[in-house]
Design an enzyme around this catalytic site. Structure first.
Site, short mmCIF file in Angstrom:
data_model
loop_
_atom_site.label_atom_id
_atom_site.label_comp_id
_atom_site.label_asym_id
_atom_site.label_seq_id
_atom_site.Cartn_x
_atom_site.Cartn_y
_atom_site.Cartn_z
CB CYS A 49 -0.91 0.03 1.22
SG CYS A 49 -2.02 -1.37 1.29
CE1 TYR A 86 9.29 -5.02 13.87
CE2 TYR A 86 7.49 -6.16 12.76
CZ TYR A 86 7.98 -5.43 13.84
OH TYR A 86 7.14 -5.11 14.88
NE ARG A 88 8.37 -11.05 15.48
CZ ARG A 88 7.39 -10.25 15.06
NH1 ARG A 88 6.73 -10.54 13.95
NH2 ARG A 88 7.06 -9.18 15.76
CB VAL A 99 6.77 -23.27 -3.61
CG1 VAL A 99 6.11 -24.64 -3.59
CG2 VAL A 99 7.39 -22.95 -2.25
CD1 TRP A 133 -27.66 18.48 18.41
CD2 TRP A 133 -28.20 16.32 18.27
NE1 TRP A 133 -28.78 18.28 19.17
CE2 TRP A 133 -29.14 16.96 19.11
CE3 TRP A 133 -28.34 14.94 18.04
CZ2 TRP A 133 -30.20 16.28 19.71
CZ3 TRP A 133 -29.40 14.27 18.64
CH2 TRP A 133 -30.31 14.93 19.47
NE ARG A 177 -31.92 15.00 14.88
CZ ARG A 177 -31.31 16.19 14.98
NH1 ARG A 177 -30.72 16.55 16.13
NH2 ARG A 177 -31.28 17.01 13.97
#
Lengths: 461, 461
Positions: A43, A62, A71, A81, A440, A448
């Site tokens: 994006c 990252y 991690r 693949v 409002w 409303r």
């Protein structure tokens, strides 16, 4: 050892990988990604093109090393693949740089192949044209920018498609000093987001910013000389330009899913259940290639939006790690900013709702962002759609030169998620302070107005 | 002919009057108001004091003639109701300018007497001091301003009370060139809105803006010479000043209600049922003098906030005009801006929830307003509180230098209104675009953090 293999290192794939590894340090988590990047913000491409973002690296949430070192994820970059054996639970891969091939066993597989531009299918000629761009990956932003910066100031950019990518590109290419024309096949800008009258407000804003807008003009072909496009041909004549960006149409990458016989849904995207399992045992799918359930209508929808992709990744990772999690769906919120104008919508438009058989009540109003006596308030256009028979909220649209446009839509979006009504909206306790909101709020006025038709007494659902 | 008499021409009273007249043109609607104004925005007073608003008239939503000529309402300005006979359905009134008295019959009565400052009860000495101000009505803003503008640049303003009025006044008196000190009895600023750590962020911001903040310092007395206050006396010493504004404590005006024997609720405000009827036949009450039901806890609460007052007026007017309407309550959203800092909260704090017997789970985080690669993003502090046993949302607080602080709280407020859960928040489809929001909005991250404790699977409520 249990091995989880994720195919595709975008937002959804990396969210799944990170979640599995967080809950199960003992699992081996491998991610295959064809590009040199993971965890990329597609994006952000218009902002890279327009120099708001200076370098491609800034578009990574990252850097790859983070996932490897912090991690413990096994990243296989520049690796494709090539084949999956779903019964033997193996796959073969090929390194696109070295040509090295290999095979890997897996216990759980997550397909996160994303989506791709339909531009080269629609106009095959553009593949050979050096000044026609469509988004393939992050580097598309860099390529558009470097081409634009080589042109003389005031050169002409032609953008095909007035959806959010096209209109974000319009702002960014204007910022680079280009003269921008936006060409849209449908009768108005932001056709998937806005009703015609709200689109007209955005179109007016674009014109004030010096952007030429041509609607109702499908592009038949690109006219080229010496490997460069000179013009696009439309029913409304030829439109010349120095640089062309095609921002229309993406399709889900379903090839791998089809290869293993996974069910493709009615939307053309990969089918999954609420645990994000495909129809093939131990194979999950997440992100922009995957369909899911619309909470408002219960229908299957394909919404290739980043927040949905991220949540899918998170939930699929949780499920694979043994948690009892489900993906409940989305309600179809989308938003973008072009120049100073913010556009947002959620749920159904009145037209869409009618086509689905709802009797609808619509409230449309112009309100303001602050108390009337505070300088600098901004006009907000807001439309809220409700089901006449039940009083349930069905959707909303808003435009205006304020980020609160998105947030009013976010309030409706959260209410759509819980199938709330017009009366729930009226009694939503929206905060008030003179420099922050009117007493409002347009949201409450909309409720409303709807109550005039639906009555003041909340109905049991 | 049916006559509806409204006592008090503020927001709630005029909302009721307008609503009755809109639905029943044949009803005679009379409003008694002691001041020369109706439909006034008392929340605008700090902005009038600080010259953001130039004239008092700007603080009227509509001029009095509008209600008379356009809406056909019989306005009796500068007129006080001196006695009500609830069984005979008459009242007596007195014009405060002419001294003329009269009697009027009514079929329905609406009490909208508002609230008043407790300052002169707490410190009776201030009534005689020309440089000590508290808010009595719109003209308080003008009197503070004209006194401040007569002082030398850099003169010292002392504000008693660090609630929203005090902190709005701090900004506005700084804008007039005064050196401002805020003195708060409780241990931190915004004590009714924020937890101590979030209050600390606001206090830091005030200090950066040159405001001195003294907390934990109840004011014992005002020291005066020749009819002017020179200092306030606190446990933390004497604090000298040239101008004093007391922004603490208001109480509901319940005298007329008590005079007719209407029930006063446990909160000390006028009791009403869900149709805004007092305990006296055909007598309604609306606005800042009236208590109502908190949707989160089911308890009775007194929340003298303008949106609540306006909705009460609207619903009471609808009921009197024969509609089947109810006032469902509020969830306790409040917000204010001081300098660049926005503060908002809704529902319960963790401490309040624990005192009420809830087991609570709390998620606190620091997030940002835009994608990480877009310049100009702002930090947002967000805390969300949930019920451990059911997963229901109970409340939230947020601070940060962005109006989106309020809007994140508004999303939680709307979810509180429908008793929604942490899982509903996670699947709330908050819109994403790089210049408008991060892909994982702080709201969704908060839900994710809470789900770590509560589990990913939505629980049936």
């Amino acid at each position: 050892m249990t091995r989880v293999v994720i195919i595709g290192g975008g937002a959804a794939g990396m969210a799944a990988a990170s979640r599995v590894k967080r809950l199960r340090k003992d699992f081996d988590v491998v991610v295959f990604e064809r590009t040199p990047y993971v965890s990329f913000a597609l994006c952000g491409i218009p902002y890279l093109a327009g120099c708001t973002v200076k370098t491609l690296d800034e578009l990574l949430y990252y850097p790859p090393e983070f996932f490897v070192k912090k991690r413990g994820i096994d990243l296989r970059l520049r690796t494709k693949v090539t084949k999956i054996d779903p019964s033997g639970k193996t796959l073969t891969y090929k390194n696109l740089e070295t040509g090295e091939e290999g095979e890997l066993e897996w216990d759980y597989l997550v397909l996160a192949p994303g989506a791709r531009s339909r531009a080269p299918e629609i106009w095959p000629e553009i593949k050979e044209l050096e000044n026609v761009f469509y988004i393939t990956h992050l580097d598309s932003g860099e390529r558009i920018r470097s081409y634009a910066l080589k042109l003389k100031h005031g050169s002409k950019a032609v953008i095909v498609g007035a959806g959010y990518v096209g209109l974000e590109m319009a702002e960014n290419l204007s910022n680079l000093g280009m003269k921008v024309t936006v060409v849209e096949a449908l009768p108005h800008v932001a056709p998937r987001t806005l009703d015609p009258d709200y689109a007209e407000i955005v179109e007016q804003h674009l014109k004030e910013k010096g952007v030429e807008v041509i609607t109702g003009a499908p592009v038949k072909e690109f006219k080229a000389v010496n490997g460069k496009a000179k013009a696009i041909v439309t029913d409304k004549g030829e439109i010349e330009g120095d640089l062309f960006v095609v921002g229309v149409g993406i399709r889900p990458n379903t090839e791998l899913a089809q290869q293993i016989g996974a069910r493709i849904g009615e939307t053309g995207a990969i089918w999954v259940d609420e645990k994000l399992r495909t129809s093939v045992k131990d194979v999950y799918a997440v992100g922009d290639a995957v369909e899911h359930t619309d909470i408002v209508t219960g229908r299957r929808v394909w919404r290739p939006f980043a927040p949905v992709a991220n949540k899918m990744g998170y939930i699929a990772g949780s499920v694979i790690a043994g948690r009892d999690a489900v993906f409940m769906g989305s309600v179809g919120t989308s938003t973008f900013k072009t120049f100073d104008m913010v556009v947002a919508r959620t749920g159904l438009s009145a037209e869409e709702a009618k086509k689905l058989g709802y009797n609808v009540e619509v409230a449309s109003l112009e309100g303001y962002t602050k108390a009337h006596y505070i300088p600098g308030r901004t006009k907000v256009y807001l439309r809220v759609i409700a089901d006449t028979d039940t009083g349930r909220l069905l959707g909303a649209q808003s435009v205006g030169a304020t980020e609160t446009v998105l947030w009013r839509i976010n309030v409706i979006a959260s209410l759509l998620t819980v199938k709330a009504t017009v009366w729930d909206l009226f009694f939503s306790d929206i905060g008030y302070a003179p420099p922050l909101a009117p007493v409002w709020d347009p949201l409450i006025i909309a409720a409303r107005l709807l109550m005039r038709k639906l009555g003041e007494r909340p109905r049991k659902q």
